[in-house]
Design a protein around this motif. Structure first.
Motif, PDB file in Angstrom:
ATOM      1  N   ALA A 231      12.671   5.567   5.948  1.00  0.00           N
ATOM      2  CA  ALA A 231      11.369   5.583   5.278  1.00  0.00           C
ATOM      3  C   ALA A 231      11.190   4.438   4.296  1.00  0.00           C
ATOM      4  CB  ALA A 231      11.176   6.912   4.544  1.00  0.00           C
ATOM      5  N   SER A 232      12.282   3.774   3.912  1.00  0.00           N
ATOM      6  CA  SER A 232      12.188   2.741   2.877  1.00  0.00           C
ATOM      7  C   SER A 232      11.331   1.558   3.301  1.00  0.00           C
ATOM      8  CB  SER A 232      13.597   2.249   2.495  1.00  0.00           C
ATOM      9  OG  SER A 232      14.204   1.561   3.575  1.00  0.00           O
ATOM     10  N   ILE A 233      11.093   1.421   4.604  1.00  0.00           N
ATOM     11  CA  ILE A 233      10.270   0.303   5.072  1.00  0.00           C
ATOM     12  C   ILE A 233       8.775   0.569   4.865  1.00  0.00           C
ATOM     13  CG2 ILE A 233       9.911   1.056   7.474  1.00  0.00           C
ATOM     14  CD1 ILE A 233      10.596  -1.860   8.281  1.00  0.00           C
ATOM     15  N   ALA A 234       8.411   1.797   4.487  1.00  0.00           N
ATOM     16  CA  ALA A 234       7.005   2.147   4.283  1.00  0.00           C
ATOM     17  C   ALA A 234       6.431   1.434   3.061  1.00  0.00           C
ATOM     18  CB  ALA A 234       6.858   3.658   4.113  1.00  0.00           C
ATOM     19  N   ARG A 235       5.249   0.863   3.227  1.00  0.00           N
ATOM     20  CA  ARG A 235       4.611   0.105   2.158  1.00  0.00           C
ATOM     21  C   ARG A 235       3.577   0.955   1.420  1.00  0.00           C
ATOM     22  NH1 ARG A 235       2.392  -4.037   6.414  1.00  0.00           N
ATOM     23  NH2 ARG A 235       2.055  -1.967   7.315  1.00  0.00           N
ATOM     24  N   THR A 236       3.258   0.537   0.213  1.00  0.00           N
ATOM     25  CA  THR A 236       2.130   1.121  -0.500  1.00  0.00           C
ATOM     26  C   THR A 236       0.874   0.981   0.355  1.00  0.00           C
ATOM     27  OG1 THR A 236       3.041   0.612  -2.684  1.00  0.00           O
ATOM     28  CG2 THR A 236       0.653   0.886  -2.542  1.00  0.00           C
ATOM     29  N   ASN A 237       0.070   2.018   0.401  1.00  0.00           N
ATOM     30  CA  ASN A 237      -1.187   1.919   1.156  1.00  0.00           C
ATOM     31  C   ASN A 237      -2.378   1.762   0.220  1.00  0.00           C
ATOM     32  OD1 ASN A 237      -0.409   5.064   0.993  1.00  0.00           O
ATOM     33  ND2 ASN A 237      -2.639   4.869   0.883  1.00  0.00           N
ATOM     34  N   THR A 238      -3.359   1.069   0.700  1.00  0.00           N
ATOM     35  CA  THR A 238      -4.603   0.906  -0.059  1.00  0.00           C
ATOM     36  C   THR A 238      -5.766   0.906   0.923  1.00  0.00           C
ATOM     37  OG1 THR A 238      -5.696  -0.408  -1.781  1.00  0.00           O
ATOM     38  CG2 THR A 238      -4.651  -1.630   0.008  1.00  0.00           C
ATOM     39  N   SER A 239      -6.951   1.081   0.379  1.00  0.00           N
ATOM     40  CA  SER A 239      -8.139   1.079   1.236  1.00  0.00           C
ATOM     41  C   SER A 239      -8.771  -0.308   1.272  1.00  0.00           C
ATOM     42  CB  SER A 239      -9.163   2.087   0.707  1.00  0.00           C
ATOM     43  OG  SER A 239      -9.657   1.662  -0.559  1.00  0.00           O
ATOM     44  N   LEU A 240      -9.533  -0.560   2.312  1.00  0.00           N
ATOM     45  CA  LEU A 240     -10.242  -1.828   2.406  1.00  0.00           C
ATOM     46  C   LEU A 240     -11.218  -1.966   1.249  1.00  0.00           C
ATOM     47  CD1 LEU A 240     -10.905  -4.421   3.937  1.00  0.00           C
ATOM     48  CD2 LEU A 240     -12.535  -3.110   5.318  1.00  0.00           C
ATOM     49  N   ALA A 241     -11.809  -0.854   0.828  1.00  0.00           N
ATOM     50  CA  ALA A 241     -12.745  -0.886  -0.300  1.00  0.00           C
ATOM     51  C   ALA A 241     -12.056  -1.370  -1.571  1.00  0.00           C
ATOM     52  CB  ALA A 241     -13.350   0.497  -0.517  1.00  0.00           C
ATOM     53  N   LYS A 242     -10.806  -0.932  -1.784  1.00  0.00           N
ATOM     54  CA  LYS A 242     -10.088  -1.361  -2.983  1.00  0.00           C
ATOM     55  C   LYS A 242      -9.698  -2.831  -2.881  1.00  0.00           C
ATOM     56  CE  LYS A 242      -7.752   1.539  -5.348  1.00  0.00           C
ATOM     57  NZ  LYS A 242      -6.735   2.494  -5.874  1.00  0.00           N
ATOM     58  N   GLU A 288       3.168   5.999   8.238  1.00  0.00           N
ATOM     59  CA  GLU A 288       3.696   5.183   7.146  1.00  0.00           C
ATOM     60  C   GLU A 288       3.253   5.714   5.792  1.00  0.00           C
ATOM     61  OE1 GLU A 288       3.893   0.504   5.657  1.00  0.00           O
ATOM     62  OE2 GLU A 288       2.629   1.064   7.375  1.00  0.00           O
ATOM     63  N   ALA A 289       1.992   6.099   5.680  1.00  0.00           N
ATOM     64  CA  ALA A 289       1.466   6.562   4.392  1.00  0.00           C
ATOM     65  C   ALA A 289       2.149   7.848   3.942  1.00  0.00           C
ATOM     66  CB  ALA A 289      -0.043   6.770   4.486  1.00  0.00           C
ATOM     67  N   ALA A 290       2.398   8.761   4.871  1.00  0.00           N
ATOM     68  CA  ALA A 290       3.046  10.028   4.515  1.00  0.00           C
ATOM     69  C   ALA A 290       4.492   9.802   4.091  1.00  0.00           C
ATOM     70  CB  ALA A 290       2.985  10.996   5.693  1.00  0.00           C
ATOM     71  N   TRP A 291       5.215   8.925   4.806  1.00  0.00           N
ATOM     72  CA  TRP A 291       6.601   8.658   4.442  1.00  0.00           C
ATOM     73  C   TRP A 291       6.686   7.931   3.102  1.00  0.00           C
ATOM     74  CZ3 TRP A 291      10.672  11.010   6.143  1.00  0.00           C
ATOM     75  CH2 TRP A 291      10.690  11.551   7.426  1.00  0.00           C
ATOM     76  N   HIS A 292       5.763   7.005   2.877  1.00  0.00           N
ATOM     77  CA  HIS A 292       5.747   6.325   1.576  1.00  0.00           C
ATOM     78  C   HIS A 292       5.489   7.313   0.455  1.00  0.00           C
ATOM     79  CE1 HIS A 292       4.130   4.057  -1.838  1.00  0.00           C
ATOM     80  NE2 HIS A 292       4.953   3.104  -1.446  1.00  0.00           N
ATOM     81  N   ARG A 293       4.494   8.161   0.654  1.00  0.00           N
ATOM     82  CA  ARG A 293       4.153   9.156  -0.355  1.00  0.00           C
ATOM     83  C   ARG A 293       5.329  10.097  -0.636  1.00  0.00           C
ATOM     84  NH1 ARG A 293       3.128  11.577  -4.706  1.00  0.00           N
ATOM     85  NH2 ARG A 293       2.994  13.810  -4.468  1.00  0.00           N
TER      86      ARG A 293
END
Length: 345
Positions: A231-242, A288-293
């Protein structure tokens, strides 16, 4: 069925409604039956040191360096080498300064107001899964490096160090019954005692629900070195709006204007599709988002429990850094953490 147990913070009816909502979500990746090693009996520290560098998180044009070093002190510590007259910051809930305003992150600070380190979650979360109890982390600024591989570079640096076992026993803590904190967005986090006291483990049931391409995701797994590494390869997620906000209005804020985020080191989700290639795909669905979280954010807060390693069940729905840290704070305010051995009596 999710049992919230004792409500330490939040509206009970809202939390129960969110529990029901989470229970209706299918589990996208269920690793609950994965066999893992029994919990360790004795504490460890690093065998050797290792150093790693990368662009700054908040100052993307500056190179930042972290060194992992052995220590005889118990716990994880952050030592600002650019502030030679300050003491190291212990990784613990008492030293949480803020969870960020514009950029959500955990900031630790101790003593001198300049003695802080931002975005510590992707470092300290590894305390829960890499089997290292005691470590000195030397950093040349309050702005840690940001990597394109998430926290995998940090995991590989720890691999270079190796581990040694000490003669100090590992103290384990848990809760006697489920306890929950709830937020204002239908978010909650619940801690419960382990199901099997003869072979106690730390397990996670984590669900997220975004109004972007990320959508609903839910994973269940035991915390172990193998899955932490995955899971360590998971990146922070963000929205296109942000992303658009940061490129326009957000540029009036220094923290945003100099952010080291780019299309390689963060996952960007639009309304209906990802703007870059997502990772950790299972049965055709990007998780990816769930594993990062679950691993790099949620477990970072659990790592702030510094009088022992937490053992038990963690259930999280739609939560973030602020609620995670409030959970740990409430554990201490309400004095609900107990030695694991107390449940075995």
């Amino acid at each position: 069925m999710t049992n919230p147990g004792t409500i330490l913070m939040g509206d009970g009816d809202a939390i129960k409604a969110s529990c029901n909502e989470m229970d209706r979500l299918p589990v996208d990746w269920d690793l609950s039956d994965k066999q893992v090693e029994p919990v360790r009996k004795y504490q460890t520290t690093l065998k050797e040191s290792a150093t790693i560098s990368g662009p700054g998180t908040f100052m993307g044009k500056a190179m930042r360096t972290i060194s992992f070093e052995p220590t005889k002190q118990e716990g994880w510590w952050l030592d600002r080498t650019d502030l030679p007259h300050t003491l190291p910051i212990r990784v613990g809930i008492a030293n949480v300064w803020t969870t960020g305003q514009i950029v959500s992150n955990i900031v630790l600070r101790s003593g001198n107001p300049h003695n802080y380190v931002r975005m510590v979650e992707h470092i300290v979360s590894l305390r829960m899964g890499m089997g290292i109890d005691n470590m000195m982390i030397k950093i040349d600024s309050g702005d840690p490096p940001l990597f394109e591989q998430g926290s995998l570079d940090l995991v590989e640096a720890l691999d270079q160090c190796g581990k040694v076992t000490t003669d100090k026993p590992v103290p384990y803590v848990t809760v006697k019954e489920p306890v929950t904190v709830g937020g204002t967005y239908g978010d909650f986090v619940t801690l419960a005692p382990p199901d099997d006291l003869d072979n106690p483990q730390l397990t996670v049931d984590c669900a997220i629900n975004f109004k972007t391409a990320i959508g609903q995701q839910r994973i269940k797994f035991p915390v172990c070195e193998e899955l932490t590494r995955m899971a360590s390869i998971a990146r922070t997620n963000t929205s296109l709006a942000k992303v658009v906000y940061c490129a326009t209005i957000g540029r009036i804020f220094a923290d945003v204007r100099h952010l080291g985020y780019n299309t390689k080191n963060v996952s960007i989700a639009g309304k209906r599709r990802y703007m870059n290639e997502p990772r950790l795909i299972h049965e055709g669905k990007a998780l990816e988002a769930a594993w990062h979280r679950a691993v790099l954010d949620l477990l970072a807060a659990i790592a702030l429990i510094n009088n022992g390693l937490f053992i038990g069940k963690i259930t999280s729905y739609k939560a973030g850094h602020r609620l995670d840290c409030e959970l740990v704070r409430q554990l201490y305010l309400n004095q609900v953490l107990v030695p694991l051995e107390e449940l075995k009596k």
